[in-house]
Design a protein around this motif. Sequence first.
Motif, PDB file in Angstrom:
ATOM      1  N   VAL A   1     141.107   8.636 -61.503  1.00 46.70           N
ATOM      2  CA  VAL A   1     140.011   7.709 -61.263  1.00 46.70           C
ATOM      3  C   VAL A   1     140.159   6.223 -62.159  1.00 46.70           C
ATOM      4  CG1 VAL A   1     137.621   7.937 -61.612  1.00 46.70           C
ATOM      5  CG2 VAL A   1     138.990   9.828 -61.196  1.00 46.70           C
TER       6      VAL A   1
ATOM      7  N   LYS B   1     128.473   3.511 -64.564  1.00 44.51           N
ATOM      8  CA  LYS B   1     129.850   3.708 -64.352  1.00 44.51           C
ATOM      9  C   LYS B   1     130.566   4.595 -65.320  1.00 44.51           C
ATOM     10  CE  LYS B   1     132.947   2.109 -62.530  1.00 44.51           C
ATOM     11  NZ  LYS B   1     133.794   2.699 -61.397  1.00 44.51           N
TER      12      LYS B   1
ATOM     13  N   GLU C   1     133.771   6.717 -66.681  1.00 44.66           N
ATOM     14  CA  GLU C   1     135.386   5.988 -66.708  1.00 44.66           C
ATOM     15  C   GLU C   1     135.146   4.421 -67.052  1.00 44.66           C
ATOM     16  OE1 GLU C   1     133.463   7.600 -63.760  1.00 44.66           O
ATOM     17  OE2 GLU C   1     134.692   9.599 -64.206  1.00 44.66           O
TER      18      GLU C   1
ATOM     19  N   GLY D   1     127.859  10.325 -64.459  1.00 44.61           N
ATOM     20  CA  GLY D   1     128.900  10.773 -63.917  1.00 44.61           C
ATOM     21  C   GLY D   1     128.596  11.343 -62.533  1.00 44.61           C
TER      22      GLY D   1
ATOM     23  N   LYS E   1     128.380  10.955 -58.687  1.00 43.45           N
ATOM     24  CA  LYS E   1     129.196  10.109 -57.855  1.00 43.45           C
ATOM     25  C   LYS E   1     127.751   9.577 -56.686  1.00 43.45           C
ATOM     26  CE  LYS E   1     132.672  10.243 -53.922  1.00 43.45           C
ATOM     27  NZ  LYS E   1     133.289   9.214 -54.693  1.00 43.45           N
TER      28      LYS E   1
ATOM     29  N   CYS F   1     126.096   7.540 -53.377  1.00 42.30           N
ATOM     30  CA  CYS F   1     125.932   7.238 -52.051  1.00 42.30           C
ATOM     31  C   CYS F   1     125.848   5.862 -51.756  1.00 42.30           C
ATOM     32  CB  CYS F   1     125.044   8.241 -51.371  1.00 42.30           C
ATOM     33  SG  CYS F   1     125.178   7.764 -49.614  1.00 42.30           S
TER      34      CYS F   1
ATOM     35  N   GLN G   1     132.722   3.789 -56.399  1.00 43.58           N
ATOM     36  CA  GLN G   1     133.204   5.164 -56.275  1.00 43.58           C
ATOM     37  C   GLN G   1     133.714   5.865 -57.307  1.00 43.58           C
ATOM     38  OE1 GLN G   1     136.033   5.161 -53.177  1.00 43.58           O
ATOM     39  NE2 GLN G   1     137.716   4.186 -54.290  1.00 43.58           N
ATOM     40  N   ARG G   2     133.860   7.047 -57.333  1.00 43.27           N
ATOM     41  CA  ARG G   2     134.539   7.955 -58.340  1.00 43.27           C
ATOM     42  C   ARG G   2     135.779   8.719 -57.791  1.00 43.27           C
ATOM     43  NH1 ARG G   2     131.336   7.789 -63.021  1.00 43.27           N
ATOM     44  NH2 ARG G   2     129.134   6.785 -62.646  1.00 43.27           N
ATOM     45  N   GLU G   3     135.720   9.885 -58.172  1.00 40.20           N
ATOM     46  CA  GLU G   3     136.861  10.794 -57.509  1.00 40.20           C
ATOM     47  C   GLU G   3     136.693  10.760 -56.023  1.00 40.20           C
ATOM     48  OE1 GLU G   3     133.688  13.369 -59.342  1.00 40.20           O
ATOM     49  OE2 GLU G   3     134.815  11.703 -60.001  1.00 40.20           O
ATOM     50  N   LYS G   4     137.822  11.262 -55.336  1.00 42.77           N
ATOM     51  CA  LYS G   4     137.768  11.572 -54.072  1.00 42.77           C
ATOM     52  C   LYS G   4     137.278  12.997 -53.758  1.00 42.77           C
ATOM     53  CE  LYS G   4     140.408  11.199 -49.725  1.00 42.77           C
ATOM     54  NZ  LYS G   4     141.701  10.980 -49.194  1.00 42.77           N
ATOM     55  N   VAL G   5     136.394  13.165 -52.831  1.00 48.60           N
ATOM     56  CA  VAL G   5     135.868  14.626 -52.387  1.00 48.60           C
ATOM     57  C   VAL G   5     135.995  14.634 -51.293  1.00 48.60           C
ATOM     58  CG1 VAL G   5     134.069  14.496 -54.531  1.00 48.60           C
ATOM     59  CG2 VAL G   5     133.435  13.582 -52.354  1.00 48.60           C
TER      60      VAL G   5
END
Length: 307
Positions: free
Chosen positions: A31, A57, A60, A139, A141, A143, A169-173
Amino acid sequence: MPAVMQRVLKPTTRRGKKVLINRGPKLIENVRQTLFMKGKNTSDIARNCLKDLYQLKKPEVVQLNKKNDVLPFEDVTPIEKLSKKYDASLFAFISHNKKRPNNLILGRMFDNQLLDMVELGIGNFKSLSAFTNDKIAAGIKPCLLFAGPQFSQVPNLNRIQNLFIDFFQREKVEAVRLQGLEHVIMFTVDDNGENIFMRSYKILLKKSGERIPRVELEEIGPSVDFKLRRLKLASDDHFKRTCKQPKQLKARKIKNVSHNVFGTKVGRIHMTKQDINKLQTRKMKGLKKSIKEKKEQRLKKVKAKAQ
């Protein structure tokens, strides 16, 4: 011209080895960390805006509290060094002067070198504390919504849109749960393409008397009107190279498999020509050869050998 010798870092401890492995290239990246910095001169509006972006944010983030005598559009080398030191590929930098008051610079790195950078003027700012309603947890995520045809029609605005997506954007889901959608960040561009309005909302799911809930948006801040000032974007060829994915992550195409208009998977099988006479069938008395047929078959084999 003699070749330049590059220093190869070798870990001396187990912890150092772990850090170098974590910073090394991976098929699936970590990330992205964001570096928050202050210039030599800042204003209350710019500091509060940076503070609210920091809240959006978390976790991260890497925040530097000391002031930095840096002018990114004149010399970005100090920021590149700090980005490499803290392993942060994104940065947010604020400054304030008479020519460019309440200044915010957002940028991203590739291979510890500057890729894209945009300078924005902060106007009509309302912080998170100006809205007294409940906020979202850290934390979450968000839209991201982008309103305005200029984001897809103007190349520079399209690149800025891509930068905003990278920044928030954060981690991919792979899947999204309806109750997990709690935060919306919306960016709207005006007709001239010179101002971008950022608004932040909390999603409220209320009873509707049906299975699908009624969705309402409640503004929670921050609310900012960004004015585009300066841009420093990578060339199209360089940007294309940075978006290149390794072969291991690309989906392999399965031969002879396709989908029709209804989404049904259709496969094609290639087979040799079949001889129906040699086809194995169920052994039934009605399908067995008669004694006369067996004699004729023997005679044919004898004649074939005699010839």
